[in-house]
Design a protein around this motif. Structure first.
Motif, PDB file in Angstrom:
ATOM      1  N   ILE A 184      23.492 -12.681  13.032  1.00  0.00           N
ATOM      2  CA  ILE A 184      22.237 -12.115  12.559  1.00  0.00           C
ATOM      3  C   ILE A 184      21.090 -12.763  13.314  1.00  0.00           C
ATOM      4  O   ILE A 184      20.937 -13.990  13.295  1.00  0.00           O
ATOM      5  CB  ILE A 184      22.064 -12.332  11.041  1.00  0.00           C
ATOM      6  CG1 ILE A 184      23.297 -11.840  10.284  1.00  0.00           C
ATOM      7  CG2 ILE A 184      20.803 -11.628  10.542  1.00  0.00           C
ATOM      8  CD1 ILE A 184      23.307 -12.235   8.819  1.00  0.00           C
ATOM      9  N   LEU A 185      20.284 -11.957  14.003  1.00  0.00           N
ATOM     10  CA  LEU A 185      19.109 -12.461  14.714  1.00  0.00           C
ATOM     11  C   LEU A 185      17.929 -12.498  13.747  1.00  0.00           C
ATOM     12  O   LEU A 185      17.473 -11.456  13.270  1.00  0.00           O
ATOM     13  CB  LEU A 185      18.776 -11.572  15.919  1.00  0.00           C
ATOM     14  CG  LEU A 185      19.553 -11.858  17.207  1.00  0.00           C
ATOM     15  CD1 LEU A 185      20.998 -11.389  17.057  1.00  0.00           C
ATOM     16  CD2 LEU A 185      18.906 -11.182  18.406  1.00  0.00           C
ATOM     17  N   VAL A 186      17.442 -13.713  13.479  1.00  0.00           N
ATOM     18  CA  VAL A 186      16.335 -13.892  12.541  1.00  0.00           C
ATOM     19  C   VAL A 186      15.105 -14.433  13.275  1.00  0.00           C
ATOM     20  O   VAL A 186      14.319 -15.179  12.698  1.00  0.00           O
ATOM     21  CB  VAL A 186      16.749 -14.842  11.385  1.00  0.00           C
ATOM     22  CG1 VAL A 186      17.792 -14.181  10.509  1.00  0.00           C
ATOM     23  CG2 VAL A 186      17.268 -16.167  11.927  1.00  0.00           C
ATOM     24  N   VAL A 203      26.623 -16.083  11.164  1.00  0.00           N
ATOM     25  CA  VAL A 203      25.831 -16.912  12.077  1.00  0.00           C
ATOM     26  C   VAL A 203      24.425 -16.355  12.137  1.00  0.00           C
ATOM     27  O   VAL A 203      24.229 -15.153  12.362  1.00  0.00           O
ATOM     28  CB  VAL A 203      26.452 -16.928  13.501  1.00  0.00           C
ATOM     29  CG1 VAL A 203      25.656 -17.850  14.418  1.00  0.00           C
ATOM     30  CG2 VAL A 203      27.914 -17.352  13.439  1.00  0.00           C
ATOM     31  N   THR A 204      23.422 -17.231  11.941  1.00  0.00           N
ATOM     32  CA  THR A 204      22.028 -16.831  12.141  1.00  0.00           C
ATOM     33  C   THR A 204      21.532 -17.429  13.447  1.00  0.00           C
ATOM     34  O   THR A 204      21.884 -18.565  13.801  1.00  0.00           O
ATOM     35  CB  THR A 204      21.141 -17.315  10.984  1.00  0.00           C
ATOM     36  OG1 THR A 204      21.195 -18.741  10.889  1.00  0.00           O
ATOM     37  CG2 THR A 204      21.576 -16.688   9.666  1.00  0.00           C
ATOM     38  N   ALA A 226      21.745  -7.365  13.341  1.00  0.00           N
ATOM     39  CA  ALA A 226      23.062  -7.974  13.113  1.00  0.00           C
ATOM     40  C   ALA A 226      24.097  -7.360  14.048  1.00  0.00           C
ATOM     41  O   ALA A 226      24.059  -6.160  14.348  1.00  0.00           O
ATOM     42  CB  ALA A 226      23.493  -7.803  11.660  1.00  0.00           C
ATOM     43  N   LEU A 227      25.019  -8.205  14.498  1.00  0.00           N
ATOM     44  CA  LEU A 227      26.138  -7.769  15.329  1.00  0.00           C
ATOM     45  C   LEU A 227      27.427  -8.132  14.619  1.00  0.00           C
ATOM     46  O   LEU A 227      27.577  -9.255  14.108  1.00  0.00           O
ATOM     47  CB  LEU A 227      26.138  -8.446  16.699  1.00  0.00           C
ATOM     48  CG  LEU A 227      24.978  -8.245  17.668  1.00  0.00           C
ATOM     49  CD1 LEU A 227      23.817  -9.168  17.327  1.00  0.00           C
ATOM     50  CD2 LEU A 227      25.438  -8.528  19.094  1.00  0.00           C
ATOM     51  N   LEU A 228      28.358  -7.218  14.608  1.00  0.00           N
ATOM     52  CA  LEU A 228      29.691  -7.495  14.086  1.00  0.00           C
ATOM     53  C   LEU A 228      30.649  -7.552  15.271  1.00  0.00           C
ATOM     54  O   LEU A 228      30.798  -6.570  16.013  1.00  0.00           O
ATOM     55  CB  LEU A 228      30.127  -6.426  13.084  1.00  0.00           C
ATOM     56  CG  LEU A 228      29.310  -6.420  11.778  1.00  0.00           C
ATOM     57  CD1 LEU A 228      28.322  -5.263  11.786  1.00  0.00           C
ATOM     58  CD2 LEU A 228      30.213  -6.368  10.560  1.00  0.00           C
ATOM     59  N   VAL A 229      31.291  -8.716  15.454  1.00  0.00           N
ATOM     60  CA  VAL A 229      32.109  -8.973  16.635  1.00  0.00           C
ATOM     61  C   VAL A 229      33.516  -9.343  16.176  1.00  0.00           C
ATOM     62  O   VAL A 229      33.689 -10.226  15.302  1.00  0.00           O
ATOM     63  CB  VAL A 229      31.513 -10.117  17.488  1.00  0.00           C
ATOM     64  CG1 VAL A 229      32.270 -10.236  18.808  1.00  0.00           C
ATOM     65  CG2 VAL A 229      30.028  -9.882  17.736  1.00  0.00           C
ATOM     66  N   ASP A 230      34.548  -8.688  16.732  1.00  0.00           N
ATOM     67  CA  ASP A 230      35.917  -8.987  16.320  1.00  0.00           C
ATOM     68  C   ASP A 230      36.426 -10.247  17.008  1.00  0.00           C
ATOM     69  O   ASP A 230      35.741 -10.858  17.847  1.00  0.00           O
ATOM     70  CB  ASP A 230      36.835  -7.786  16.578  1.00  0.00           C
ATOM     71  CG  ASP A 230      36.960  -7.437  18.060  1.00  0.00           C
ATOM     72  OD1 ASP A 230      36.614  -8.283  18.923  1.00  0.00           O
ATOM     73  OD2 ASP A 230      37.389  -6.300  18.372  1.00  0.00           O
TER      74      ASP A 230
END
Length: 234
Positions: free
Chosen positions: A135-137, A160-161, A203-207
């Motif tokens: 998550i980019l905050v 992860v932020t 937000a990015l979802l990465v496998d």
């Protein structure tokens, strides 16, 4: 000297022998007697020289070609050097934000191998935390949204932020399952090609293989990504 002809006339005094097939050569005392033969000879010479003059190209054709080339060169220089109106300083450059129907550039691609830093400025390889929801905050603290992600993230999936600069954001709950990192070089934001929007977290979802399976340009309710988190844990 030459032999005399049938009438006993030889060649004129001082002239070389002439071919016998020429016959008798008579040189008149008055040159005007040859005027008719001279006129005929001139007509014959003009007639033979006329086709040669017609084969010469017109003189104006090379001039036209040179003029066209010169005008083309001038037009090209004018297009390059023509002054353009300067951008007004009070008119900022607007970067288009992708619509919801256009998948972000990283979707379906490998996550860049970036090293971020933790609160102690210790390098942390981002790929070492996979599978993860990142998550980019940097434009929004969005503590409630981050806490909601941490609450529904299954075991084995990292939350992860990431902030810009070297200041690490505080986690929504002390000791919570959230890894807070900073991105001093801004590499993750640059790879996304998404400009920051106020009060919006990306937000990015990465496998676990490092492939970005989904990008959320605006993090919202947990129901929008709950199923994706479940698939990451599988």
């Amino acid at each position: 000297m030459g032999m005399p002809d049938a009438e006993g006339h030889g060649p004129p005094e001082g002239l070389p022998d002439l071919p016998p097939e020429w016959g008798r050569v008579v040189v008149p005392d008055d040159a005007s007697a040859l005027a008719e033969e001279a006129a005929q000879l001139r007509r014959e010479l003009r007639r033979r020289s006329t086709p040669t003059r017609r084969l010469r190209p017109p003189l104006h054709l090379p001039v036209v070609i040179l003029l066209v080339a010169l005008l083309t060169t001038i037009a090209g220089l004018a297009a390059v050097t023509w002054p353009r109106s300067p951008r007004s300083p009070d008119r900022p450059t607007v970067l288009p934000y992708p619509s919801s129907s256009e998948p972000p550039v990283l979707t379906g691609r490998p996550l860049p191998a970036l090293d971020l830093v933790d609160v102690d400025e210790t390098p942390v390889p981002l790929r070492g935390l996979l599978p993860a929801m990142i998550i980019l905050v940097d434009a929004c603290v969005c503590a409630e949204e981050v806490a909601a992600v941490a609450a529904v993230a299954p075991e084995g999936v990292s939350v992860v932020t990431v902030t810009g600069g070297r200041t690490v954001a505080s986690t929504p709950a002390a000791g919570g399952p959230v890894t807070a990192l900073a991105d001093p070089a801004g590499g993750l934001r640059a790879a996304l090609r998404l400009s920051p929007r106020p009060d919006t977290a990306v937000a990015l979802l990465v496998d676990r293989n490092g492939t970005v399976v989904r990008v959320l340009p605006a993090l919202s309710a947990a129901d929008d990504y709950r199923a994706d988190l479940t698939r990451l844990a599988a």
